[in-house]
Scaffold this motif. Structure first.
Motif, PDB file in Angstrom:
ATOM      1  N   PHE A 177      10.171  51.020   3.881  1.00  9.68           N
ATOM      2  CA  PHE A 177      10.695  49.810   3.660  1.00  9.68           C
ATOM      3  C   PHE A 177       9.683  48.628   3.336  1.00  9.68           C
ATOM      4  N   GLY A 178       8.382  48.801   3.962  1.00 12.92           N
ATOM      5  CA  GLY A 178       7.519  47.741   3.554  1.00 12.92           C
ATOM      6  C   GLY A 178       7.713  46.461   4.085  1.00 12.92           C
ATOM      7  N   ASP A 179       7.630  45.427   3.461  1.00  7.35           N
ATOM      8  CA  ASP A 179       7.831  43.964   3.850  1.00  7.35           C
ATOM      9  C   ASP A 179       9.146  43.908   4.548  1.00  7.35           C
ATOM     10  N   LYS A 180      10.232  44.524   4.319  1.00  5.81           N
ATOM     11  CA  LYS A 180      11.524  44.496   5.032  1.00  5.81           C
ATOM     12  C   LYS A 180      11.549  44.709   6.337  1.00  5.81           C
ATOM     13  N   VAL A 181      10.587  45.411   6.748  1.00  6.26           N
ATOM     14  CA  VAL A 181      10.448  45.682   8.440  1.00  6.26           C
ATOM     15  C   VAL A 181       9.651  44.593   8.812  1.00  6.26           C
ATOM     16  N   TYR A 182      10.149  43.745   9.772  1.00 11.17           N
ATOM     17  CA  TYR A 182       9.586  42.563  10.446  1.00 11.17           C
ATOM     18  C   TYR A 182       8.084  43.078  11.219  1.00 11.17           C
ATOM     19  N   ARG A 183       7.248  42.131  11.176  1.00  9.44           N
ATOM     20  CA  ARG A 183       5.921  42.365  11.858  1.00  9.44           C
ATOM     21  C   ARG A 183       6.280  42.483  13.458  1.00  9.44           C
ATOM     22  N   THR A 184       7.024  41.628  13.834  1.00  8.18           N
ATOM     23  CA  THR A 184       7.428  41.314  15.365  1.00  8.18           C
ATOM     24  C   THR A 184       8.192  42.571  16.010  1.00  8.18           C
ATOM     25  N   VAL A 185       7.894  43.114  16.766  1.00  2.00           N
ATOM     26  CA  VAL A 185       8.645  44.156  17.416  1.00  2.00           C
ATOM     27  C   VAL A 185       9.357  43.612  19.043  1.00  2.00           C
ATOM     28  N   ILE A 186      10.244  44.119  19.544  1.00  4.21           N
ATOM     29  CA  ILE A 186      11.043  43.869  20.520  1.00  4.21           C
ATOM     30  C   ILE A 186      10.793  44.667  21.591  1.00  4.21           C
ATOM     31  N   PRO A 187       9.866  44.559  22.609  1.00  2.27           N
ATOM     32  CA  PRO A 187       9.555  45.662  23.629  1.00  2.27           C
ATOM     33  C   PRO A 187      10.726  46.013  24.700  1.00  2.27           C
ATOM     34  N   ARG A 188      10.759  46.955  25.183  1.00  2.00           N
ATOM     35  CA  ARG A 188      11.557  47.178  26.200  1.00  2.00           C
ATOM     36  C   ARG A 188      11.178  46.417  27.342  1.00  2.00           C
ATOM     37  N   ASN A 189      12.098  45.519  27.937  1.00  2.00           N
ATOM     38  CA  ASN A 189      11.927  44.175  28.744  1.00  2.00           C
ATOM     39  C   ASN A 189      12.959  44.200  29.757  1.00  2.00           C
ATOM     40  N   VAL A 190      12.647  44.492  31.030  1.00  2.00           N
ATOM     41  CA  VAL A 190      13.836  44.015  32.207  1.00  2.00           C
ATOM     42  C   VAL A 190      14.307  42.774  31.939  1.00  2.00           C
ATOM     43  N   ARG A 191      13.880  41.656  31.828  1.00  2.00           N
ATOM     44  CA  ARG A 191      14.001  40.509  31.764  1.00  2.00           C
ATOM     45  C   ARG A 191      15.119  40.242  30.713  1.00  2.00           C
ATOM     46  N   LEU A 192      15.152  40.973  29.474  1.00  2.00           N
ATOM     47  CA  LEU A 192      15.889  40.847  28.367  1.00  2.00           C
ATOM     48  C   LEU A 192      17.381  41.444  28.845  1.00  2.00           C
ATOM     49  N   ALA A 193      17.160  42.543  29.601  1.00  2.00           N
ATOM     50  CA  ALA A 193      18.303  43.298  30.111  1.00  2.00           C
ATOM     51  C   ALA A 193      19.116  42.600  31.203  1.00  2.00           C
ATOM     52  N   GLU A 194      18.286  41.447  31.942  1.00  2.00           N
ATOM     53  CA  GLU A 194      18.930  41.057  33.217  1.00  2.00           C
ATOM     54  C   GLU A 194      19.564  39.469  32.888  1.00  2.00           C
ATOM     55  N   ALA A 195      18.972  38.989  31.587  1.00  2.00           N
ATOM     56  CA  ALA A 195      19.522  37.815  31.073  1.00  2.00           C
ATOM     57  C   ALA A 195      20.946  37.457  30.881  1.00  2.00           C
ATOM     58  N   PRO A 196      21.718  38.494  30.162  1.00  2.00           N
ATOM     59  CA  PRO A 196      23.030  38.307  29.760  1.00  2.00           C
ATOM     60  C   PRO A 196      24.062  38.132  31.169  1.00  2.00           C
ATOM     61  N   SER A 197      23.547  38.810  32.123  1.00  2.00           N
ATOM     62  CA  SER A 197      24.431  38.651  33.490  1.00  2.00           C
ATOM     63  C   SER A 197      24.435  37.285  33.984  1.00  2.00           C
ATOM     64  N   HIS A 198      23.296  36.542  33.557  1.00  2.00           N
ATOM     65  CA  HIS A 198      23.356  35.149  33.740  1.00  2.00           C
ATOM     66  C   HIS A 198      23.905  34.178  32.879  1.00  2.00           C
ATOM     67  N   GLY A 199      24.290  34.742  31.790  1.00  2.00           N
ATOM     68  CA  GLY A 199      24.680  33.758  30.696  1.00  2.00           C
ATOM     69  C   GLY A 199      23.646  33.071  30.048  1.00  2.00           C
TER      70      GLY A 199
END
Length: 262
Positions: free
Chosen positions: A204-226
């Motif tokens: 896919f070349g340039d269609k793939v964002y350079r940025t990657v989203i890591p596995r992250n506990v804070r990302l998983a916790e945030a929705p429970s706090h709205g």
């Protein structure tokens, strides 16, 4: 000119809603005017934005079924600084109610046409399946963001999704294109993750964002706090990554012929 982006993947559990909420908040933090549309009856994006899906007086269901105008259902009372067209379980009834309606695939597009000039970005959180709601999202969108994990089955899923995008483009929305592929829950220590990531970049070349989203506990916790991660823990790897993604998306838009006004 507004960018209307459907955040979608027919496979569940890939970080679709997390990406939609956090990207919306990050774009808002870069002073962009953002509307997030929750088109999933689970209403997770609504809750993640700090809005109680159980207490809604008006929702995207009322808009799609013609009960209220689009602006009447939009709320600015979110935790992330963006506007929201919220959803809850009522949305499950929309598909049945729309069966006899002519041009039912265009209901969301028509609704967004009324408000799109108020925004730089409209992000649509789609259901993790191919149904009439997802079709509405793809017909309304100018581009598709595909969040995916770097694993074997994800490659099969993305092939199916690409086929869906092609069918929608051919039959209902000639301007639809894949805006970008976002690698989520990324763990560089995993060999399979690296292999799949390399295949994506090769194909896919340039269609793939350079940025990657890591596995992250804070990302998983945030929705429970709205809260989006940016407000829950702005220094977390997840929050920093979505800010980087917002910057990358802004730069891409600035370089495109229909660039956003800065």
């Amino acid at each position: 000119m507004v960018k209307i982006l459907a955040v979608t993947n027919q496979k569940g559990g890939v970080g679709k809603t997390t990406s939609c909420v956090n990207l919306a908040a990050s774009l808002a933090a870069t002073k962009r005017r953002v509307l997030m549309v929750d088109l999933d009856p689970q209403g997770n994006a609504t809750m993640g934005a700090g809005v109680d899906k159980h207490g809604l007086e008006r929702s995207v269901y009322d808009v799609l079924t013609g009960r209220v105008d689009t602006q009447e259902a939009i709320t600015s009372e979110t935790s992330g600084g963006f506007d929201l067209l919220p959803a809850n379980g009522d949305l499950t009834a929309a598909e049945v109610e729309l069966i006899p309606v002519k041009r039912k695939e265009f209901r969301l597009k028509q609704a967004l046409n009324l408000v799109q000039d108020n925004y730089d970005y409209i992000l649509i959180d789609s259901p993790p399946s191919l149904n009439m709601l997802t079709v509405n999202a793809l017909v309304a969108a100018t581009g598709v963001i595909i969040p995916m994990q770097c694993e074997y089955y994800a490659l099969e899923g993305i092939s199916a999704l690409m086929g869906t995008v092609e069918k929608i483009r051919a039959a209902l929305n000639p301007s639809l294109q894949v805006e970008g592929i976002l690698r989520t829950m990324y763990d560089p220590r995993n060999g399979l993750t690296r292999d799949v990531s390399t295949q994506l970049l090769d194909y896919f070349g340039d269609k793939v964002y350079r940025t990657v989203i890591p596995r992250n506990v804070r990302l998983a916790e945030a929705p429970s706090h709205g809260l989006p991660a940016l407000l829950y823990d702005k220094n977390s790897r997840g929050a920093v990554s979505y800010l980087a993604l917002a910057g990358e998306l802004n730069r891409r838009c600035a370089q495109s012929p229909n660039a956003l006004a800065s």
